[in-house]
Design a protein around this motif. Structure first.
Motif, PDB file in Angstrom:
ATOM      1  N   GLU A 109       0.827  -1.214   0.000  1.00  0.00           N
ATOM      2  CA  GLU A 109       0.000   0.000   0.000  1.00  0.00           C
ATOM      3  C   GLU A 109       0.862   1.265   0.000  1.00  0.00           C
ATOM      4  OE1 GLU A 109      -3.248   0.717  -0.434  1.00  0.00           O
ATOM      5  OE2 GLU A 109      -3.390  -1.416  -0.919  1.00  0.00           O
ATOM      6  N   ILE A 110       2.008   1.198   0.697  1.00  0.00           N
ATOM      7  CA  ILE A 110       2.898   2.362   0.772  1.00  0.00           C
ATOM      8  C   ILE A 110       3.398   2.754  -0.629  1.00  0.00           C
ATOM      9  CG2 ILE A 110       5.013   1.011   1.223  1.00  0.00           C
ATOM     10  CD1 ILE A 110       5.827   3.252   3.197  1.00  0.00           C
ATOM     11  N   LYS A 112       1.726   2.052  -3.505  1.00  0.00           N
ATOM     12  CA  LYS A 112       0.567   2.581  -4.244  1.00  0.00           C
ATOM     13  C   LYS A 112       0.302   4.039  -3.858  1.00  0.00           C
ATOM     14  CE  LYS A 112      -1.807  -1.892  -4.652  1.00  0.00           C
ATOM     15  NZ  LYS A 112      -2.961  -2.703  -4.212  1.00  0.00           N
ATOM     16  N   LYS A 113       0.417   4.322  -2.556  1.00  0.00           N
ATOM     17  CA  LYS A 113       0.207   5.701  -2.091  1.00  0.00           C
ATOM     18  C   LYS A 113       1.220   6.649  -2.722  1.00  0.00           C
ATOM     19  CE  LYS A 113      -1.868   4.848   2.472  1.00  0.00           C
ATOM     20  NZ  LYS A 113      -1.582   4.827   3.910  1.00  0.00           N
ATOM     21  N   LYS A 116       0.209   7.281  -6.383  1.00  0.00           N
ATOM     22  CA  LYS A 116      -0.961   8.176  -6.424  1.00  0.00           C
ATOM     23  C   LYS A 116      -0.576   9.591  -6.015  1.00  0.00           C
ATOM     24  CE  LYS A 116      -4.399   4.580  -5.475  1.00  0.00           C
ATOM     25  NZ  LYS A 116      -5.152   3.906  -4.398  1.00  0.00           N
ATOM     26  N   GLY A 117       0.300   9.687  -5.010  1.00  0.00           N
ATOM     27  CA  GLY A 117       0.744  10.993  -4.534  1.00  0.00           C
ATOM     28  C   GLY A 117       1.469  11.793  -5.607  1.00  0.00           C
TER      29      GLY A 117
END
Length: 317
Positions: A109-110, A112-113, A116-117
Motif C-alpha cells: 500500500e505504501i 501505491k500511495k 498516487k501521490g
C-alpha cells in the motif's frame, strides 16, 4: 571510445545536466565505526536521500526528458511494484504528462500511495509477470503511451550512470565501487561510467543468496532467469535485463552474495551507526563486503546506498 549501443561518457555528462533540475546531488557519508569493523575505508553515496527515496529518480527523469513532444503528449507507462513506479510517476508529473502505472494487486500500500501521490494512474492486475505484461500492452495500445521499463532501457541506464559520475567527481581515488544488483540498471550504469572514468576501479556487486540470478548468470556467461526468489531485499527480486547483463559481463569484476541474516545485520549497523534510514536492498553491498572482509582490507571502497523506501511497520529488527 564508445562501446555501441551504450551511452558515451559525454552522453552520461549530458544526462547529468538534463536531470539536474529534477534530482538531488546526494551526499557521501562516512562512519569510522563501520570502517573499523570492515577493515577498510568506506564511502557511502546516499541515494536514500534522492527524490522518491531512491536512485530510480535518475533513470526515470532522464528517460522522460528525452521523449519527443509527440511522445510526451501521450504520456508514459510501465509495470512496477516498487521504486520505479513512483519515480516514473513523479518524472511524468514534473514534465506535465500522464503516467499509467500497472501494479500487481498485492503491491504494498505504501508503494501505491507514493504513485498516487505523484499523480500516477494505477491500473491493478493479477500478481504475475504475464498479467503485468499483458495489462501494460493493453494500456500502451489504448493510450499510445511510451513504455519506460525499470532497467532494461538505454535512457534509464544512462540516467542511473549519473550516480557513479557524481560519486567519482566528489570522491576520486576509489579502489572499488559497489552497488546492489536486481535488474541491473544501477550496476550496469555504474560499471559503464567507471569503465570510462578509470578502468582500474574494481566494480563489485552485492546480491542476496535467495535471489542470486545475476551471480549465476555472471559465472555461466549467459542469463539464467530468476525463479522463485526469496529474500528480504524486495527491490532485488527481478531477473537481469539483457542490456544490463551485457554491461555486467564487460565491466563488472565480481558479484558477492549475502544471506538475509547478513543483510539484516548490515541494515541495522547503518541505522545504529550512521543514523539514516535505508531499505533492505540497500544494505546488500555492505553485507557482502562484511562477509568477504579479506577481499577489501585497506582499500578505499565506495558503496552506493540505493534507496530508503522501507515500511517502518515491518522493520526486521
Amino acid at each position: 571510445m564508445n562501446q555501441n549501443p551504450f551511452p558515451s561518457l559525454n552522453d552520461i555528462r549530458f544526462a547529468a545536466v538534463r536531470i539536474k533540475p529534477f534530482t538531488h546531488r546526494t551526499p557521501i557519508l562516512k562512519s569510522e565505526a563501520i570502517d573499523e569493523l570492515a577493515g577498510c575505508q568506506l564511502f557511502f553515496k546516499c541515494e536514500n536521500f534522492q527524490k522518491v527515496g531512491a536512485f530510480k529518480a535518475r533513470g526515470a527523469a532522464n528517460a522522460v526528458m528525452k521523449l519527443t513532444d509527440d511522445q510526451k503528449e501521450k504520456g508514459v507507462a510501465t509495470h512496477s511494484s516498487g521504486n520505479h513506479a513512483a519515480a516514473l510517476a513523479r518524472a511524468a508529473r514534473v514534465a506535465g504528462i500522464p503516467a499509467y502505472i500497472v501494479m500487481p494487486s498485492n503491491a504494498p500500500e505504501i508503494k501505491k500511495k507514493a504513485v498516487k501521490g505523484y499523480g500516477g494512474e494505477i491500473i491493478e492486475c493479477e500478481p504475475t509477470l504475464q498479467a503485468r505484461e499483458t495489462t501494460l500492452a493493453e494500456i500502451v495500445h489504448q493510450t499510445g503511451a511510451a513504455f519506460i521499463p525499470p532497467y532494461d532501457h538505454l535512457d534509464v541506464i544512462e540516467g542511473q550512470a549519473t550516480c557513479a559520475l557524481e560519486f567519482l567527481e566528489d570522491q576520486p581515488n576509489l579502489d572499488i565501487l559497489m552497488a546492489p544488483v536486481g535488474g541491473g540498471g544501477l550496476l550496469g550504469g555504474t560499471a559503464l561510467l567507471s569503465h570510462y572514468w578509470d578502468e582500474d576501479i574494481e566494480i563489485i556487486a552485492g546480491e542476496p543468496t535467495g535471489a542470486d540470478d545475476a551471480y549465476r548468470s555472471f559465472h555461466a556467461g549467459k542469463i539464467i532467469p530468476q525463479t522463485n526468489p526469496k529474500t528480504i531485499a524486495d527491490g532485488l527480486l527481478t531477473s537481469l535485463g539483457k542490456l544490463n547483463f551485457e554491461l555486467i559481463q564487460r565491466y563488472v569484476d565480481d558479484i558477492l552474495l549475502a544471506t538475509d541474516s547478513q543483510i539484516i545485520e548490515a541494515m541495522r549497523l547503518i541505522y545504529e551507526r550512521m543514523k539514516i534510514v535505508i531499505e533492505p536492498s540497500c544494505a546488500v553491498p555492505l553485507a557482502a563486503l562484511l562477509a568477504n572482509k579479506e577481499r577489501f582490507t585497506g582499500k578505499k571502497v565506495g558503496i552506493i546506498l540505493s534507496g530508503g523506501n522501507v515500511d517502518l511497520e515491518k522493520l526486521p529488527f
